[in-house]
Design an enzyme around this catalytic site. Sequence first.
Site, mmCIF file in Angstrom:
data_model
loop_
_atom_site.group_PDB
_atom_site.id
_atom_site.type_symbol
_atom_site.label_atom_id
_atom_site.label_comp_id
_atom_site.label_asym_id
_atom_site.label_seq_id
_atom_site.Cartn_x
_atom_site.Cartn_y
_atom_site.Cartn_z
ATOM 1 C CG HIS A 82 58.362 51.633 58.483
ATOM 2 N ND1 HIS A 82 57.984 52.855 59.063
ATOM 3 C CD2 HIS A 82 59.315 51.689 57.717
ATOM 4 C CE1 HIS A 82 58.746 53.921 59.369
ATOM 5 N NE2 HIS A 82 60.154 52.865 58.273
ATOM 6 C CG ASP A 161 64.524 56.530 63.789
ATOM 7 O OD1 ASP A 161 65.877 55.700 63.152
ATOM 8 O OD2 ASP A 161 63.288 56.537 63.548
ATOM 9 N NE ARG A 168 71.306 54.446 59.656
ATOM 10 C CZ ARG A 168 69.965 53.691 58.908
ATOM 11 N NH1 ARG A 168 68.965 54.376 60.204
ATOM 12 N NH2 ARG A 168 69.869 52.921 58.079
ATOM 13 C CB SER A 183 66.305 52.711 61.793
ATOM 14 O OG SER A 183 64.910 53.796 61.531
ATOM 15 C CE LYS A 187 60.697 55.516 61.771
ATOM 16 N NZ LYS A 187 61.979 55.506 60.932
HETATM 17 N N1 URA Z 1 63.145 53.532 57.414
HETATM 18 C C1 URA Z 1 63.443 53.530 58.668
HETATM 19 O O1 URA Z 1 62.371 54.533 59.244
HETATM 20 N N2 URA Z 1 64.559 52.950 58.218
HETATM 21 C C2 URA Z 1 65.404 53.034 57.359
HETATM 22 O O2 URA Z 1 66.603 52.453 58.526
HETATM 23 C C3 URA Z 1 65.000 52.231 56.455
HETATM 24 C C4 URA Z 1 64.751 52.786 56.433
#
Ligand code: URA
Length: 431
Positions: A82, A161, A168, A183, A187
């Site tokens: 990620h 999320d 957001r 966040s 995930k």
């Molecule tokens: N990627 C995400 O999944 N969440 C964030 O807040 C920033 C980048």
Amino acid sequence: MRAVDIIIKKRDKQELTAQEIEFFVRGFTNGEIPDYQASAFAMAIMLNGMTPFETTDLTLAMAKSGQVLDLSKIVDIAVDKHSSGGVGDKTSISVMPMVAACGLPVGKMSGRGLGFSGGTLDKLESIPGYRVDLSTDEFKKQLKEKGIVLTGQSMDLAPADGKMYALRDVTGTVPSLPLIASSIMSKKIAAGAQAIVLDVKTGLGAFMQTLDEARELADLMVDIGRLAGRRTVALLSDMNQPLGAAVGNALETIEAIDMLHGGSPADFREHCLHVAAHVLVVGQRAKDLNEARSMAEKSIADGSALEKLRVLVAAQGGDVSYVDDVSKFERAKYVEVVHAPRNGFISQVHARSVGEASVALGAGRAKKGDPIDYAVGFLILKKVGDKAQEGEPLFEIHANDRAKLAEARAAVLSAHQIRDEFVPPLPLFYE
Ligand code: URA
């Protein structure tokens, strides 16, 4: 407990308990707490921060807002990767098929565009038919049968999320360390991968602008990952200028596909190989980074990574012919090449300004749920350290509206700086 009291407590800079955080996340997820209170809560966190304990509690509450998958019953080990968010960052679309082609199952839950940064889901949806809303059962079945899944939050997986992310994006509450960490890690925990590589961006086009802030975010996420029993590694990478050339949903997807065909800009290719190598090591598929890198290179050279991308796109309902023929992607009405105004060395291509200009062209959202324009964006043709001759192509604008094209031209021209003296290229990774 009342939501408003929790907002007031955070507004007044007090530490929240795990029960208060869970109450808020549960209420927001099931619709009892409305968007306006969740927005106020996010802003209070954005302005006043959270302790590492609060951030961990928030992450776990968000992960538990849906199911938490246990993938060990399906595959021996699944990996995930990620990014903390950047401009031109289409890495996952290339890296995940490379890794899966090396025999390491990939189960990844991505996000949409956030503020000025792009999102993998929006990019993938530029392939007609590609579904990003797999159910938990579909996620598990596809992982077992195909060895690769790249989807978004559903009502089953980290739904808190999904809802918070959309708020957001349009309430100025993106660049917050606890909100980003929770966040991303909610995930990752919900999707169940046992090994995770985090690509934490730093620089002008990252949410964490300094190396110290990026390191703090990386450390916090690695700690949360380990606490949740996941092997977690973080890389700190440059985001002062866009990654690769393409910025914009379809343009980036095309560049990511090109990379698997053996093309694409050198910086993007190098970035992908480095990330893929780390994923292969943390996923215990390679003994060290050298071996892992050779495996990743081979997956491009022998076409197996491209084949995995085809498998992924087909499994999620996308039109696979786009992977073989990128000329099928929707193109913008107007394409303009902008030329270098003078001789010199490129000393800056301000990533954030390019990202904001791309959102203004229609590649991102101004309000929750806004439709986006897949075709618009830029190709950045010169990068920091490159020599430019007056009149040489500097960047390309892809637009569907003439007035927006003119604004984008001015914005991206001023994002560039050219100096007389030699300028070294920017590093791709810091740590
Ligand atoms: N990627 C995400 O999944 N969440 C964030 O807040 C920033 C980048």
